[in-house]
Design a protein around this motif. Structure first.
Motif, mmCIF file in Angstrom:
data_model
loop_
_atom_site.group_PDB
_atom_site.id
_atom_site.type_symbol
_atom_site.label_atom_id
_atom_site.label_comp_id
_atom_site.label_asym_id
_atom_site.label_seq_id
_atom_site.Cartn_x
_atom_site.Cartn_y
_atom_site.Cartn_z
ATOM 1 N N ASP A 123 -14.569 1.608 -0.681
ATOM 2 C CA ASP A 123 -14.839 0.273 -0.156
ATOM 3 C C ASP A 123 -13.574 -0.374 0.402
ATOM 4 O O ASP A 123 -13.206 -1.491 0.031
ATOM 5 C CB ASP A 123 -15.435 -0.595 -1.264
ATOM 6 C CG ASP A 123 -15.977 -1.916 -0.718
ATOM 7 O OD1 ASP A 123 -16.293 -1.979 0.480
ATOM 8 O OD2 ASP A 123 -16.065 -2.877 -1.519
ATOM 9 N N VAL A 124 -12.882 0.345 1.288
ATOM 10 C CA VAL A 124 -11.676 -0.177 1.951
ATOM 11 C C VAL A 124 -11.655 0.365 3.376
ATOM 12 O O VAL A 124 -12.277 1.390 3.670
ATOM 13 C CB VAL A 124 -10.382 0.248 1.226
ATOM 14 C CG1 VAL A 124 -10.340 -0.295 -0.196
ATOM 15 C CG2 VAL A 124 -10.231 1.754 1.225
ATOM 16 N N ASP A 146 4.012 7.896 5.093
ATOM 17 C CA ASP A 146 3.245 6.888 5.820
ATOM 18 C C ASP A 146 2.383 6.182 4.776
ATOM 19 O O ASP A 146 1.480 6.778 4.194
ATOM 20 C CB ASP A 146 2.377 7.551 6.897
ATOM 21 C CG ASP A 146 1.793 6.542 7.874
ATOM 22 O OD1 ASP A 146 1.832 5.335 7.569
ATOM 23 O OD2 ASP A 146 1.298 6.973 8.932
ATOM 24 N N VAL A 147 2.691 4.917 4.505
ATOM 25 C CA VAL A 147 1.986 4.130 3.499
ATOM 26 C C VAL A 147 1.276 2.984 4.208
ATOM 27 O O VAL A 147 1.906 2.222 4.950
ATOM 28 C CB VAL A 147 2.964 3.576 2.444
ATOM 29 C CG1 VAL A 147 2.227 2.672 1.450
ATOM 30 C CG2 VAL A 147 3.646 4.713 1.703
ATOM 31 N N ARG A 148 -0.041 2.840 3.999
ATOM 32 C CA ARG A 148 -0.832 1.833 4.698
ATOM 33 C C ARG A 148 -1.641 1.008 3.699
ATOM 34 O O ARG A 148 -2.665 1.471 3.182
ATOM 35 C CB ARG A 148 -1.744 2.488 5.736
ATOM 36 C CG ARG A 148 -0.950 3.302 6.745
ATOM 37 C CD ARG A 148 -1.741 3.685 7.955
ATOM 38 N NE ARG A 148 -0.930 4.457 8.880
ATOM 39 C CZ ARG A 148 -1.303 4.818 10.106
ATOM 40 N NH1 ARG A 148 -2.511 4.463 10.559
ATOM 41 N NH2 ARG A 148 -0.491 5.525 10.881
ATOM 42 N N PRO A 149 -1.174 -0.206 3.391
ATOM 43 C CA PRO A 149 -1.888 -1.059 2.436
ATOM 44 C C PRO A 149 -3.271 -1.434 2.951
ATOM 45 O O PRO A 149 -3.444 -1.761 4.127
ATOM 46 C CB PRO A 149 -0.993 -2.299 2.323
ATOM 47 C CG PRO A 149 0.331 -1.881 2.878
ATOM 48 C CD PRO A 149 0.054 -0.827 3.893
ATOM 49 N N ALA A 150 -4.256 -1.405 2.046
ATOM 50 C CA ALA A 150 -5.620 -1.785 2.417
ATOM 51 C C ALA A 150 -5.865 -3.267 2.201
ATOM 52 O O ALA A 150 -6.912 -3.786 2.576
ATOM 53 C CB ALA A 150 -6.629 -0.978 1.605
ATOM 54 N N GLY A 151 -4.900 -3.971 1.608
ATOM 55 C CA GLY A 151 -5.012 -5.411 1.395
ATOM 56 C C GLY A 151 -3.747 -6.101 1.856
ATOM 57 O O GLY A 151 -2.809 -5.456 2.343
ATOM 58 N N LEU A 161 4.327 -4.563 -1.731
ATOM 59 C CA LEU A 161 3.211 -3.614 -1.672
ATOM 60 C C LEU A 161 2.308 -3.758 -2.892
ATOM 61 O O LEU A 161 2.774 -3.860 -4.024
ATOM 62 C CB LEU A 161 3.751 -2.184 -1.593
ATOM 63 C CG LEU A 161 2.706 -1.065 -1.513
ATOM 64 C CD1 LEU A 161 1.907 -1.164 -0.219
ATOM 65 C CD2 LEU A 161 3.381 0.298 -1.629
ATOM 66 N N ARG A 162 0.990 -3.760 -2.643
ATOM 67 C CA ARG A 162 0.004 -3.822 -3.712
ATOM 68 C C ARG A 162 -1.064 -2.753 -3.492
ATOM 69 O O ARG A 162 -1.295 -2.295 -2.381
ATOM 70 C CB ARG A 162 -0.672 -5.212 -3.738
ATOM 71 C CG ARG A 162 0.253 -6.346 -4.168
ATOM 72 C CD ARG A 162 0.670 -6.202 -5.626
ATOM 73 N NE ARG A 162 1.513 -7.302 -6.060
ATOM 74 C CZ ARG A 162 2.840 -7.329 -5.946
ATOM 75 N NH1 ARG A 162 3.473 -6.316 -5.375
ATOM 76 N NH2 ARG A 162 3.542 -8.351 -6.398
ATOM 77 N N HIS A 163 -1.727 -2.395 -4.574
ATOM 78 C CA HIS A 163 -2.853 -1.459 -4.494
ATOM 79 C C HIS A 163 -4.095 -2.196 -4.000
ATOM 80 O O HIS A 163 -4.224 -3.398 -4.242
ATOM 81 C CB HIS A 163 -3.125 -0.869 -5.876
ATOM 82 C CG HIS A 163 -2.118 0.145 -6.306
ATOM 83 N ND1 HIS A 163 -2.384 1.492 -6.305
ATOM 84 C CD2 HIS A 163 -0.837 0.026 -6.740
ATOM 85 C CE1 HIS A 163 -1.326 2.159 -6.738
ATOM 86 N NE2 HIS A 163 -0.363 1.285 -7.008
ATOM 87 N N PRO A 164 -5.033 -1.453 -3.347
ATOM 88 C CA PRO A 164 -4.975 -0.031 -2.992
ATOM 89 C C PRO A 164 -4.207 0.199 -1.692
ATOM 90 O O PRO A 164 -4.063 -0.708 -0.874
ATOM 91 C CB PRO A 164 -6.457 0.332 -2.822
ATOM 92 C CG PRO A 164 -7.081 -0.936 -2.327
ATOM 93 C CD PRO A 164 -6.346 -2.059 -3.011
ATOM 94 N N PHE A 165 -3.732 1.422 -1.524
ATOM 95 C CA PHE A 165 -3.080 1.795 -0.266
ATOM 96 C C PHE A 165 -3.311 3.282 0.016
ATOM 97 O O PHE A 165 -3.494 4.086 -0.905
ATOM 98 C CB PHE A 165 -1.581 1.470 -0.276
ATOM 99 C CG PHE A 165 -0.787 2.151 -1.375
ATOM 100 C CD1 PHE A 165 -0.347 3.471 -1.244
ATOM 101 C CD2 PHE A 165 -0.464 1.455 -2.537
ATOM 102 C CE1 PHE A 165 0.396 4.073 -2.253
ATOM 103 C CE2 PHE A 165 0.272 2.055 -3.556
ATOM 104 C CZ PHE A 165 0.705 3.370 -3.406
ATOM 105 N N TRP A 166 -3.338 3.603 1.300
ATOM 106 C CA TRP A 166 -3.386 4.991 1.748
ATOM 107 C C TRP A 166 -1.956 5.524 1.850
ATOM 108 O O TRP A 166 -1.035 4.774 2.197
ATOM 109 C CB TRP A 166 -4.057 5.110 3.109
ATOM 110 C CG TRP A 166 -5.508 4.758 3.139
ATOM 111 C CD1 TRP A 166 -6.061 3.543 3.457
ATOM 112 C CD2 TRP A 166 -6.614 5.640 2.875
ATOM 113 N NE1 TRP A 166 -7.434 3.603 3.394
ATOM 114 C CE2 TRP A 166 -7.805 4.879 3.043
ATOM 115 C CE3 TRP A 166 -6.712 6.974 2.510
ATOM 116 C CZ2 TRP A 166 -9.066 5.427 2.855
ATOM 117 C CZ3 TRP A 166 -7.981 7.525 2.325
ATOM 118 C CH2 TRP A 166 -9.136 6.758 2.497
#
Length: 267
Positions: A123-124, A146-151, A161-166
Motif C-alpha cells: 500500500d505505497v 538508491d533510496v526512495r522514501p514512500a512518505g 529519512l523515515r520508513h517505509p522506503f524502497w
C-alpha cells in the motif's frame, strides 16, 4: 563481486587465520560505526566459514559498545554446529580486546516445503513514482544505494529519512551470498526512530540500537527494488521495539526484521 567504492571496502575481509578476519578502517564522517555495517561484516565473516549451498536464514545480534570508524575491526568466528541441514556460527566483533558486537547466524540447506505468505498488496507508491533520497555525507559516504522514501521526510531533523522506503544497490552484485549481507546493512537504517511511539515529540539524550534480528525467508536480490517498512511495537522503560518487513516489487515477503532500542528521554 560487483561492488565498488566504500561498499567494496566494507566487505574487504582479510583472513588472518581460518576463522579470524580483520577489516581495515573505512573512511567515515560518523562519530560511531553504523550498526548495519558491523552486522553485515559479521555476517560475511560467518558466511566465509560455511560450506557452499547453505544460505543464511537468520541472524540475531547484540550491540554491546560503540564502534570506532578509525580502528580496524577484528572478527572471530566460532563454529557452533554443522549438521545435515543447518550450520550455526557465532561471531564476535572487537577493536583489539574490546568486544563491541556479537552475532549468531544460522544457515540452512534449501528444502522443498509448503509455500505461503499473507495476501494483500503493498500500500505505497512504486519506486518509479518516487524521488531518490541522498544519504547525508556524514552517514558514511556510501554512494551506490538508491533510496526512495514512500512518505514525507522530516526536514527539520538531522536524519530525516523515515520508513517505509524502497532501496536497491545501483550496481549488479554478482556474488549471490552478498545479497543478504547488503540487506543486513540496510536493515539498521532509520530503525531507531521507527521504534518511537507514533507521533512522539519527545527529545532523546540517547537513541541507539540494543539488539537486532533478521529472518531471510526467501532468496532476494539487493540490487533490485526492495520495500523496507518498520513500525513501533511498544515503548517502556527507555526501551523501544520496532518490527517490520522487506518485500519485492511484486509483493513477495523476503525478510522480517525486529530491533530493540535504547531511547532515553532528555532531561
Amino acid at each position: 563481486m560487483g561492488m565498488s567504492g566504500v561498499l567494496a571496502d566494507i566487505f574487504a575481509l582479510e583472513r588472518q587465520e581460518e576463522d579470524r578476519f580483520t577489516i581495515r578502517p573505512v573512511p567515515s564522517q560518523m562519530e560511531r560505526t553504523f550498526g548495519g555495517q558491523i552486522a553485515a561484516q559479521s555476517l560475511r565473516a560467518a558466511q566465509l566459514t560455511v560450506a557452499p549451498g547453505r544460505p543464511v536464514h537468520s541472524l540475531h545480534a547484540s550491540f554491546l559498545r560503540t564502534g570506532q570508524p578509525t580502528k580496524p575491526l577484528d572478527l572471530a568466528v566460532r563454529r557452533v554446529r554443522d549438521g545435515r541441514g543447518f550450520s550455526t556460527r557465532h561471531v564476535t566483533a572487537s577493536h583489539g580486546d574490546r568486544t563491541i558486537f556479537e552475532l549468531t547466524a544460522s544457515f540452512h540447506v534449501p528444502e522443498d516445503g509448503e509455500e505461503w505468505q499473507p495476501t494483500g498488496g503493498l500500500d505505497v507508491p512504486g519506486p518509479e513514482e518516487l524521488t531518490s533520497y541522498e544519504l547525508p555525507a556524514w552517514f558514511g559516504g556510501v554512494p551506490n544505494f538508491d533510496v526512495r522514501p514512500a512518505g514525507p521526510l522530516l526536514l527539520d531533523e538531522l536524519f530525516p529519512l523515515r520508513h517505509p522506503f524502497w532501496f536497491r544497490y545501483r550496481d549488479p552484485i554478482e556474488d549471490a551470498s552478498l545479497h543478504p549481507c547488503v540487506m543486513a546493512y540496510i536493515s539498521d537504517l532509520a530503525v531507531v526512530d521507527s521504534s518511537r511511539a507514533p507521533g512522539s515529540t519527545v527529545s532523546y539524550s540517547t537513541a541507539v540500537s540494543l539488539d537486532h534480528a533478521v529472518w531471510f525467508h526467501r532468496p532476494a536480490r539487493a540490487d533490485e527494488w526492495l520495500l523496507y517498512s518498520m513500525e513501533s511495537v511498544t515503548n517502556h522503560g527507555s526501551r523501544g521495539m520496532a518490527r517490520g518487513t522487506m518485500h519485492t516489487l511484486d509483493g513477495t515477503l523476503v525478510a522480517s526484521v525486529a530491533q530493540e532500542t535504547l531511547i532515553r528521554p532528555a532531561g
